[in-house]
Design a protein around this motif. Structure first.
Motif: not given
Length: 489
Positions: A270, A275, A320-321, A324-325, A327-329, A331, A354
Protein backbone atom coordinates in the motif's frame (compact mmCIF):
# COMPACT_ATOMS: atom_id res chain seq x y z
CA UNK A 1 -13.55 31.91 -4.60
CA UNK A 2 -10.56 33.03 -2.57
CA UNK A 3 -7.68 34.30 -4.70
CA UNK A 4 -4.10 34.28 -3.54
CA UNK A 5 -0.67 35.49 -4.59
CA UNK A 6 2.72 34.06 -3.73
CA UNK A 7 6.45 34.42 -4.25
CA UNK A 8 8.77 31.65 -5.43
CA UNK A 9 12.07 32.07 -3.59
CA UNK A 10 14.39 29.18 -2.64
CA UNK A 11 15.88 29.33 0.85
CA UNK A 12 19.33 28.98 -0.72
CA UNK A 13 18.84 32.20 -2.70
CA UNK A 14 18.14 34.40 0.31
CA UNK A 15 20.84 36.87 1.39
CA UNK A 16 23.38 35.69 3.91
CA UNK A 17 26.88 36.48 5.13
CA UNK A 18 27.56 32.76 5.35
CA UNK A 19 27.56 31.86 1.68
CA UNK A 20 24.03 30.53 1.25
CA UNK A 21 20.54 31.56 2.28
CA UNK A 22 19.78 29.83 5.57
CA UNK A 23 17.42 29.64 8.55
CA UNK A 24 18.71 32.84 10.13
CA UNK A 25 17.04 36.25 10.23
CA UNK A 26 16.19 36.66 6.53
CA UNK A 27 13.33 34.13 6.30
CA UNK A 28 11.58 35.99 9.12
CA UNK A 29 12.09 39.37 7.45
CA UNK A 30 10.88 37.92 4.16
CA UNK A 31 7.70 36.58 5.79
CA UNK A 32 7.09 39.92 7.52
CA UNK A 33 7.45 41.84 4.27
CA UNK A 34 5.26 39.71 1.99
CA UNK A 35 2.50 39.20 4.57
CA UNK A 36 2.00 42.97 4.77
CA UNK A 37 1.28 43.10 1.03
CA UNK A 38 -1.45 40.45 0.79
CA UNK A 39 1.05 37.82 -0.34
CA UNK A 40 0.25 34.68 1.61
CA UNK A 41 2.15 31.90 -0.16
CA UNK A 42 5.90 31.34 -0.08
CA UNK A 43 7.00 28.62 -2.45
CA UNK A 44 10.40 27.04 -1.85
CA UNK A 45 12.38 24.18 -3.39
CA UNK A 46 13.13 20.84 -1.70
CA UNK A 47 15.24 21.22 1.46
CA UNK A 48 16.65 17.69 1.41
CA UNK A 49 20.42 17.06 1.28
CA UNK A 50 21.49 18.04 -2.23
CA UNK A 51 23.31 15.29 -4.08
CA UNK A 52 24.57 15.06 -7.65
CA UNK A 53 25.14 18.49 -9.21
CA UNK A 54 23.88 20.17 -6.01
CA UNK A 55 20.38 19.61 -7.34
CA UNK A 56 17.54 19.63 -4.79
CA UNK A 57 15.89 17.10 -7.10
CA UNK A 58 18.68 14.53 -6.62
CA UNK A 59 18.76 14.40 -2.80
CA UNK A 60 20.46 11.92 -0.50
CA UNK A 61 17.18 11.52 1.38
CA UNK A 62 13.48 12.31 1.00
CA UNK A 63 13.24 12.93 4.74
CA UNK A 64 16.43 14.50 6.02
CA UNK A 65 17.19 18.20 5.74
CA UNK A 66 20.38 19.66 4.29
CA UNK A 67 22.48 20.93 7.19
CA UNK A 68 23.88 23.62 4.90
CA UNK A 69 20.73 25.63 5.76
CA UNK A 70 21.43 25.62 9.50
CA UNK A 71 22.06 29.16 10.70
CA UNK A 72 25.23 29.68 12.70
CA UNK A 73 23.77 32.80 14.28
CA UNK A 74 20.80 30.79 15.52
CA UNK A 75 23.18 28.16 16.89
CA UNK A 76 24.74 31.00 18.89
CA UNK A 77 21.26 32.00 20.10
CA UNK A 78 20.87 28.43 21.42
CA UNK A 79 24.14 28.82 23.30
CA UNK A 80 25.79 26.05 21.29
CA UNK A 81 28.55 28.24 19.84
CA UNK A 82 29.84 31.69 20.74
CA UNK A 83 28.52 34.54 18.63
CA UNK A 84 31.96 36.15 18.71
CA UNK A 85 33.40 33.08 16.96
CA UNK A 86 31.06 33.34 13.95
CA UNK A 87 32.82 34.69 10.86
CA UNK A 88 31.45 35.72 7.49
CA UNK A 89 31.85 33.65 4.36
CA UNK A 90 31.69 36.19 1.56
CA UNK A 91 33.34 34.27 -1.25
CA UNK A 92 31.13 34.30 -4.35
CA UNK A 93 28.54 36.36 -2.49
CA UNK A 94 26.33 36.60 -5.58
CA UNK A 95 26.35 32.82 -6.09
CA UNK A 96 26.28 29.80 -3.79
CA UNK A 97 29.57 27.95 -3.44
CA UNK A 98 28.11 24.72 -2.05
CA UNK A 99 31.33 22.93 -1.27
CA UNK A 100 32.93 26.05 0.17
CA UNK A 101 29.98 26.70 2.47
CA UNK A 102 29.89 23.08 3.67
CA UNK A 103 33.58 23.22 4.57
CA UNK A 104 33.10 26.60 6.25
CA UNK A 105 30.18 25.52 8.45
CA UNK A 106 31.44 22.07 9.44
CA UNK A 107 33.81 23.21 12.27
CA UNK A 108 31.00 25.26 13.81
CA UNK A 109 28.69 22.25 13.70
CA UNK A 110 31.30 20.12 15.45
CA UNK A 111 31.72 22.70 18.21
CA UNK A 112 27.95 22.96 18.60
CA UNK A 113 27.66 19.17 18.92
CA UNK A 114 30.24 19.05 21.72
CA UNK A 115 28.38 21.76 23.62
CA UNK A 116 25.10 19.95 22.98
CA UNK A 117 26.46 16.80 24.62
CA UNK A 118 27.70 18.76 27.64
CA UNK A 119 24.36 20.53 28.09
CA UNK A 120 22.12 17.73 26.88
CA UNK A 121 19.62 18.23 29.70
CA UNK A 122 18.58 21.57 28.12
CA UNK A 123 17.46 19.85 24.92
CA UNK A 124 16.66 16.33 26.12
CA UNK A 125 12.84 16.37 25.96
CA UNK A 126 12.78 18.14 22.61
CA UNK A 127 15.47 15.88 21.19
CA UNK A 128 13.83 12.67 22.38
CA UNK A 129 10.50 13.78 20.92
CA UNK A 130 12.13 14.46 17.57
CA UNK A 131 13.89 11.09 17.52
CA UNK A 132 10.67 9.28 18.40
CA UNK A 133 8.76 10.86 15.50
CA UNK A 134 11.51 10.60 12.87
CA UNK A 135 11.77 6.88 12.22
CA UNK A 136 14.00 7.58 9.21
CA UNK A 137 16.60 9.35 11.38
CA UNK A 138 18.87 6.53 12.53
CA UNK A 139 19.07 4.72 9.16
CA UNK A 140 19.81 8.03 7.45
CA UNK A 141 22.60 8.83 9.92
CA UNK A 142 24.09 5.36 9.38
CA UNK A 143 23.94 5.89 5.62
CA UNK A 144 25.78 9.22 5.80
CA UNK A 145 28.45 7.85 8.14
CA UNK A 146 29.06 4.86 5.88
CA UNK A 147 29.18 7.16 2.88
CA UNK A 148 31.83 9.33 4.55
CA UNK A 149 33.73 6.20 5.59
CA UNK A 150 33.75 5.15 1.94
CA UNK A 151 35.07 8.52 0.70
CA UNK A 152 31.61 9.52 -0.55
CA UNK A 153 31.48 6.70 -3.08
CA UNK A 154 27.98 5.56 -4.16
CA UNK A 155 26.57 2.93 -1.83
CA UNK A 156 26.66 0.38 -4.67
CA UNK A 157 30.48 0.43 -4.33
CA UNK A 158 30.54 -0.32 -0.61
CA UNK A 159 31.29 -3.66 1.00
CA UNK A 160 28.42 -6.12 0.91
CA UNK A 161 27.74 -5.93 4.67
CA UNK A 162 27.52 -2.13 4.36
CA UNK A 163 25.24 -2.27 1.33
CA UNK A 164 22.95 -4.78 3.08
CA UNK A 165 23.04 -3.38 6.61
CA UNK A 166 19.33 -2.55 6.63
CA UNK A 167 18.40 -6.16 5.89
CA UNK A 168 21.08 -8.12 7.75
CA UNK A 169 22.30 -5.78 10.53
CA UNK A 170 25.48 -7.91 10.57
CA UNK A 171 27.80 -4.92 10.44
CA UNK A 172 29.03 -3.64 13.82
CA UNK A 173 28.54 0.12 14.17
CA UNK A 174 30.01 0.41 17.66
CA UNK A 175 33.01 2.50 16.60
CA UNK A 176 30.75 4.77 14.52
CA UNK A 177 28.08 5.52 17.10
CA UNK A 178 29.37 8.98 18.05
CA UNK A 179 29.48 10.03 14.41
CA UNK A 180 25.98 8.63 13.90
CA UNK A 181 24.75 10.67 16.87
CA UNK A 182 26.44 13.75 15.40
CA UNK A 183 24.38 13.45 12.21
CA UNK A 184 21.24 12.85 14.25
CA UNK A 185 22.07 16.06 16.13
CA UNK A 186 22.37 17.98 12.84
CA UNK A 187 18.93 16.78 11.77
CA UNK A 188 17.47 17.76 15.14
CA UNK A 189 18.90 21.28 14.78
CA UNK A 190 17.80 21.54 11.14
CA UNK A 191 14.18 20.77 11.97
CA UNK A 192 14.22 22.84 15.15
CA UNK A 193 15.22 25.90 13.12
CA UNK A 194 12.87 25.10 10.23
CA UNK A 195 9.85 24.49 12.46
CA UNK A 196 10.40 27.87 14.12
CA UNK A 197 10.23 29.50 10.68
CA UNK A 198 7.10 27.55 9.76
CA UNK A 199 5.40 28.56 13.02
CA UNK A 200 6.32 32.19 12.33
CA UNK A 201 4.84 31.91 8.83
CA UNK A 202 1.61 30.45 10.26
CA UNK A 203 1.40 33.32 12.73
CA UNK A 204 1.65 35.77 9.82
CA UNK A 205 -0.83 33.84 7.66
CA UNK A 206 1.80 32.79 5.14
CA UNK A 207 1.55 29.25 3.80
CA UNK A 208 4.69 27.37 2.84
CA UNK A 209 4.41 25.60 -0.50
CA UNK A 210 6.95 22.80 -0.56
CA UNK A 211 8.01 20.45 -3.30
CA UNK A 212 8.32 16.66 -3.46
CA UNK A 213 10.38 15.32 -6.37
CA UNK A 214 8.59 12.38 -7.97
CA UNK A 215 11.78 10.33 -8.11
CA UNK A 216 14.55 9.90 -5.56
CA UNK A 217 18.30 9.88 -6.14
CA UNK A 218 19.99 6.54 -6.87
CA UNK A 219 22.79 7.26 -4.40
CA UNK A 220 20.41 7.98 -1.55
CA UNK A 221 19.42 6.63 1.82
CA UNK A 222 15.97 6.03 0.30
CA UNK A 223 17.14 3.52 -2.30
CA UNK A 224 19.75 2.02 0.05
CA UNK A 225 17.10 1.41 2.71
CA UNK A 226 14.22 0.40 0.41
CA UNK A 227 16.04 -1.54 -2.32
CA UNK A 228 13.13 -3.85 -3.06
CA UNK A 229 10.92 -0.87 -3.88
CA UNK A 230 12.96 -0.07 -7.01
CA UNK A 231 13.90 -1.83 -10.25
CA UNK A 232 17.55 -2.62 -9.48
CA UNK A 233 19.93 -5.37 -10.48
CA UNK A 234 21.67 -7.62 -7.94
CA UNK A 235 24.42 -5.02 -7.40
CA UNK A 236 22.02 -2.17 -6.68
CA UNK A 237 22.28 -0.48 -10.08
CA UNK A 238 19.11 0.49 -11.95
CA UNK A 239 17.80 -1.70 -14.74
CA UNK A 240 15.85 1.28 -16.00
CA UNK A 241 16.12 5.01 -15.31
CA UNK A 242 13.75 7.93 -15.26
CA UNK A 243 13.44 10.92 -17.54
CA UNK A 244 11.19 12.45 -20.15
CA UNK A 245 11.20 12.13 -23.96
CA UNK A 246 12.17 15.01 -26.28
CA UNK A 247 10.14 18.15 -25.55
CA UNK A 248 10.22 21.95 -25.35
CA UNK A 249 13.34 21.87 -23.20
CA UNK A 250 15.49 19.31 -25.03
CA UNK A 251 15.65 17.65 -28.46
CA UNK A 252 17.01 14.43 -26.93
CA UNK A 253 14.76 14.53 -23.90
CA UNK A 254 16.00 14.48 -20.35
CA UNK A 255 17.74 11.40 -18.94
CA UNK A 256 17.57 12.03 -15.18
CA UNK A 257 19.12 8.72 -14.18
CA UNK A 258 16.88 8.15 -11.16
CA UNK A 259 15.85 4.55 -10.49
CA UNK A 260 12.32 3.51 -11.42
CA UNK A 261 9.88 2.39 -8.73
CA UNK A 262 8.70 -1.22 -8.63
CA UNK A 263 5.04 -0.27 -8.49
CA UNK A 264 3.92 -3.92 -8.26
CA UNK A 265 5.79 -4.30 -4.96
CA UNK A 266 4.63 -0.89 -3.76
CA UNK A 267 1.01 -1.74 -4.42
CA UNK A 268 1.28 -4.85 -2.25
CA UNK A 269 2.47 -2.82 0.77
CA UNK A 270 0.00 0.00 0.00
CA UNK A 271 2.74 2.39 -1.11
CA UNK A 272 4.34 2.42 2.32
CA UNK A 273 7.45 4.34 1.22
CA UNK A 274 5.37 7.04 -0.45
CA UNK A 275 2.98 7.30 2.48
CA UNK A 276 5.94 7.88 4.79
CA UNK A 277 7.31 10.56 2.43
CA UNK A 278 3.99 12.36 2.28
CA UNK A 279 3.41 12.10 6.03
CA UNK A 280 6.76 13.69 6.82
CA UNK A 281 6.46 16.41 4.19
CA UNK A 282 2.93 17.25 5.27
CA UNK A 283 4.40 18.16 8.66
CA UNK A 284 6.90 20.53 7.04
CA UNK A 285 4.73 22.29 4.46
CA UNK A 286 1.18 23.62 4.24
CA UNK A 287 0.91 22.81 0.54
CA UNK A 288 2.84 20.11 -1.33
CA UNK A 289 3.61 20.38 -5.02
CA UNK A 290 3.89 16.94 -6.60
CA UNK A 291 6.68 17.37 -9.12
CA UNK A 292 6.25 15.46 -12.41
CA UNK A 293 2.64 14.59 -11.57
CA UNK A 294 2.07 12.96 -14.95
CA UNK A 295 4.27 10.00 -13.87
CA UNK A 296 1.51 8.84 -11.53
CA UNK A 297 -0.48 8.20 -14.72
CA UNK A 298 2.28 7.22 -17.14
CA UNK A 299 6.05 7.44 -16.77
CA UNK A 300 8.92 7.33 -19.26
CA UNK A 301 10.99 4.16 -18.72
CA UNK A 302 14.50 4.34 -20.23
CA UNK A 303 16.84 1.31 -20.43
CA UNK A 304 19.83 2.17 -18.25
CA UNK A 305 22.17 1.37 -21.16
CA UNK A 306 20.79 4.27 -23.23
CA UNK A 307 22.86 7.50 -23.04
CA UNK A 308 19.88 9.79 -23.80
CA UNK A 309 16.15 9.75 -23.16
CA UNK A 310 15.23 9.24 -26.82
CA UNK A 311 14.83 5.48 -26.34
CA UNK A 312 12.17 4.55 -23.84
CA UNK A 313 8.50 3.73 -23.46
CA UNK A 314 5.49 5.03 -21.59
CA UNK A 315 4.40 2.73 -18.77
CA UNK A 316 1.16 2.94 -16.80
CA UNK A 317 1.60 4.32 -13.28
CA UNK A 318 -0.38 3.59 -10.11
CA UNK A 319 -2.91 6.38 -10.78
CA UNK A 320 -6.20 6.12 -8.89
CA UNK A 321 -5.15 3.24 -6.65
CA UNK A 322 -2.27 5.36 -5.35
CA UNK A 323 -4.31 8.50 -4.68
CA UNK A 324 -7.13 6.53 -3.07
CA UNK A 325 -4.54 5.37 -0.55
CA UNK A 326 -3.18 8.91 -0.14
CA UNK A 327 -6.56 10.38 0.76
CA UNK A 328 -7.42 7.40 2.93
CA UNK A 329 -4.28 8.11 4.99
CA UNK A 330 -4.32 11.91 4.73
CA UNK A 331 -7.85 13.20 4.01
CA UNK A 332 -6.85 16.82 4.61
CA UNK A 333 -3.58 16.90 2.67
CA UNK A 334 -3.23 19.88 0.31
CA UNK A 335 -1.59 18.78 -2.94
CA UNK A 336 -0.77 20.63 -6.17
CA UNK A 337 -0.14 18.80 -9.44
CA UNK A 338 2.82 19.84 -11.60
CA UNK A 339 1.04 19.00 -14.85
CA UNK A 340 3.18 20.80 -17.41
CA UNK A 341 4.12 19.54 -20.87
CA UNK A 342 2.32 17.42 -23.44
CA UNK A 343 -0.07 15.24 -21.48
CA UNK A 344 -2.55 12.62 -22.46
CA UNK A 345 -6.13 13.38 -21.36
CA UNK A 346 -6.03 10.72 -18.65
CA UNK A 347 -3.48 12.79 -16.68
CA UNK A 348 -5.89 15.70 -16.47
CA UNK A 349 -8.76 13.40 -15.55
CA UNK A 350 -6.68 11.98 -12.71
CA UNK A 351 -5.85 15.50 -11.51
CA UNK A 352 -9.46 16.67 -11.69
CA UNK A 353 -10.90 13.55 -10.06
CA UNK A 354 -9.10 14.49 -6.83
CA UNK A 355 -9.73 18.24 -7.29
CA UNK A 356 -6.04 19.06 -7.49
CA UNK A 357 -4.93 22.44 -8.75
CA UNK A 358 -2.70 22.27 -11.80
CA UNK A 359 -0.09 24.70 -13.07
CA UNK A 360 0.07 27.13 -15.98
CA UNK A 361 3.32 28.90 -16.89
CA UNK A 362 2.69 32.13 -18.77
CA UNK A 363 5.96 31.81 -20.73
CA UNK A 364 4.53 28.76 -22.50
CA UNK A 365 1.55 30.85 -23.60
CA UNK A 366 3.44 33.97 -24.71
CA UNK A 367 1.62 34.49 -27.99
CA UNK A 368 -1.41 36.80 -28.35
CA UNK A 369 -3.64 34.02 -29.70
CA UNK A 370 -2.78 31.76 -26.73
CA UNK A 371 -3.05 34.53 -24.15
CA UNK A 372 -6.61 35.24 -25.34
CA UNK A 373 -7.76 31.72 -24.50
CA UNK A 374 -9.93 31.24 -21.42
CA UNK A 375 -8.33 29.80 -18.30
CA UNK A 376 -9.72 27.56 -15.57
CA UNK A 377 -9.99 29.30 -12.23
CA UNK A 378 -8.69 26.37 -10.19
CA UNK A 379 -5.12 26.69 -11.38
CA UNK A 380 -1.86 28.20 -10.19
CA UNK A 381 -0.51 30.63 -12.75
CA UNK A 382 3.25 31.20 -12.75
CA UNK A 383 5.23 33.87 -14.55
CA UNK A 384 7.98 31.22 -14.48
CA UNK A 385 9.29 28.32 -12.42
CA UNK A 386 12.75 27.28 -11.25
CA UNK A 387 13.21 25.64 -14.66
CA UNK A 388 12.40 28.73 -16.74
CA UNK A 389 14.43 31.74 -17.75
CA UNK A 390 13.35 34.97 -16.10
CA UNK A 391 10.69 37.02 -17.89
CA UNK A 392 13.26 39.56 -19.03
CA UNK A 393 15.64 36.79 -20.10
CA UNK A 394 12.80 35.19 -22.05
CA UNK A 395 11.99 38.55 -23.66
CA UNK A 396 15.58 39.01 -24.85
CA UNK A 397 15.33 35.84 -26.93
CA UNK A 398 12.20 36.94 -28.82
CA UNK A 399 12.31 38.34 -32.33
CA UNK A 400 11.52 42.02 -32.82
CA UNK A 401 8.15 41.14 -34.33
CA UNK A 402 7.30 38.92 -31.38
CA UNK A 403 8.21 41.69 -28.95
CA UNK A 404 6.04 44.21 -30.81
CA UNK A 405 3.08 41.80 -30.95
CA UNK A 406 3.24 41.08 -27.22
CA UNK A 407 3.59 44.73 -26.22
CA UNK A 408 0.63 45.61 -28.44
CA UNK A 409 -1.41 42.83 -26.82
CA UNK A 410 -0.65 43.99 -23.28
CA UNK A 411 -1.24 47.63 -24.25
CA UNK A 412 -4.67 46.70 -25.62
CA UNK A 413 -5.38 44.97 -22.29
CA UNK A 414 -4.83 48.31 -20.56
CA UNK A 415 -1.27 47.88 -19.31
CA UNK A 416 1.28 50.57 -19.99
CA UNK A 417 4.73 49.93 -18.57
CA UNK A 418 8.17 50.12 -20.15
CA UNK A 419 9.27 46.98 -18.32
CA UNK A 420 8.12 43.75 -19.91
CA UNK A 421 8.14 41.85 -16.62
CA UNK A 422 5.69 44.31 -15.06
CA UNK A 423 3.31 43.96 -18.01
CA UNK A 424 3.26 40.20 -17.57
CA UNK A 425 2.95 40.29 -13.78
CA UNK A 426 -0.04 42.66 -13.94
CA UNK A 427 -1.67 40.58 -16.65
CA UNK A 428 -1.30 37.42 -14.51
CA UNK A 429 -2.65 39.14 -11.39
CA UNK A 430 -5.71 40.30 -13.35
CA UNK A 431 -6.36 36.82 -14.77
CA UNK A 432 -9.04 34.55 -13.36
CA UNK A 433 -6.48 32.06 -12.01
CA UNK A 434 -7.16 31.39 -8.34
CA UNK A 435 -3.48 31.64 -7.46
CA UNK A 436 -0.60 33.56 -9.03
CA UNK A 437 3.01 32.86 -8.06
CA UNK A 438 5.89 35.06 -9.14
CA UNK A 439 9.58 34.17 -8.83
CA UNK A 440 11.43 36.85 -6.91
CA UNK A 441 13.73 37.34 -9.92
CA UNK A 442 10.71 38.47 -11.98
CA UNK A 443 9.65 40.99 -9.35
CA UNK A 444 13.17 42.42 -9.58
CA UNK A 445 13.15 42.33 -13.39
CA UNK A 446 16.39 40.35 -13.57
CA UNK A 447 17.65 39.13 -16.93
CA UNK A 448 19.46 35.88 -17.64
CA UNK A 449 21.78 36.33 -14.67
CA UNK A 450 18.81 35.48 -12.46
CA UNK A 451 18.09 32.08 -13.99
CA UNK A 452 18.18 29.32 -11.37
CA UNK A 453 18.27 26.15 -13.48
CA UNK A 454 18.43 25.03 -17.10
CA UNK A 455 16.81 21.60 -17.54
CA UNK A 456 18.97 19.00 -19.21
CA UNK A 457 22.20 20.54 -17.91
CA UNK A 458 24.20 19.64 -14.80
CA UNK A 459 26.46 21.64 -12.53
CA UNK A 460 27.35 25.32 -12.30
CA UNK A 461 25.63 27.76 -12.56
CA UNK A 462 22.49 25.69 -11.86
CA UNK A 463 21.03 26.21 -8.36
CA UNK A 464 23.69 28.80 -7.47
CA UNK A 465 21.79 32.07 -7.94
CA UNK A 466 21.65 34.12 -4.75
CA UNK A 467 20.43 37.65 -4.15
CA UNK A 468 22.97 39.95 -2.43
CA UNK A 469 20.26 41.79 -0.50
CA UNK A 470 16.51 42.27 -0.58
CA UNK A 471 16.41 46.07 -0.33
CA UNK A 472 15.18 46.52 -3.91
CA UNK A 473 12.64 43.71 -3.54
CA UNK A 474 11.27 45.25 -0.36
CA UNK A 475 11.07 48.65 -2.04
CA UNK A 476 9.02 47.13 -4.89
CA UNK A 477 6.65 45.17 -2.63
CA UNK A 478 4.20 48.05 -1.91
CA UNK A 479 3.63 48.46 -5.66
CA UNK A 480 3.16 44.73 -6.09
CA UNK A 481 0.81 44.73 -3.10
CA UNK A 482 -1.24 47.50 -4.70
CA UNK A 483 -1.50 45.56 -7.95
CA UNK A 484 -2.72 42.55 -5.98
CA UNK A 485 -5.26 44.62 -4.06
CA UNK A 486 -6.53 46.39 -7.19
CA UNK A 487 -6.44 43.33 -9.46
CA UNK A 488 -9.47 42.76 -11.64
CA UNK A 489 -9.78 39.11 -10.73
Amino acid sequence: MKREAGILMPISSLPSNQGIGDFGKHPYRFIDAISKQNIHIWQILPLNPAGYGNSPYQPYSSFAGDEIYISLDTLADYGLIKQSSVRNFNKFSDAVDFEGVRAFKEPYFRKAYKTFLKNFHQFEKEYQLFCSTAEWLYPYAVFIVLKRKNENKPWQEWKKEERDWIDSRQLSLEDMEDEIKYHQFLQFIFYKQWNDIKKYAEKHHVKILGDIPFYVGLDSADVWQYKNQFLLDENGYPSFVAGVPPDYFSETGQRWGNPIYDWNIMKKNRYDFWMKRLAWNAQQFDIIRLDHFRAFDTYWKIPSSCPTAVEGEWILGPAYDFFDEVYKCFPDIHLVAEDLGDLRPQVLKLRDFYHLKGMHVIQFEMQPKLLKKSRKEEVILYTGTHDNDTLEGFYLDLTQNQKIALRRFFHNCGYDDRNFHNLVIRYCLDSNASTVIIPLQDVLGLKKEGRLNTPGTIGSPNWEWKVKNLKEFYSLLPTLGKWIKDSRR
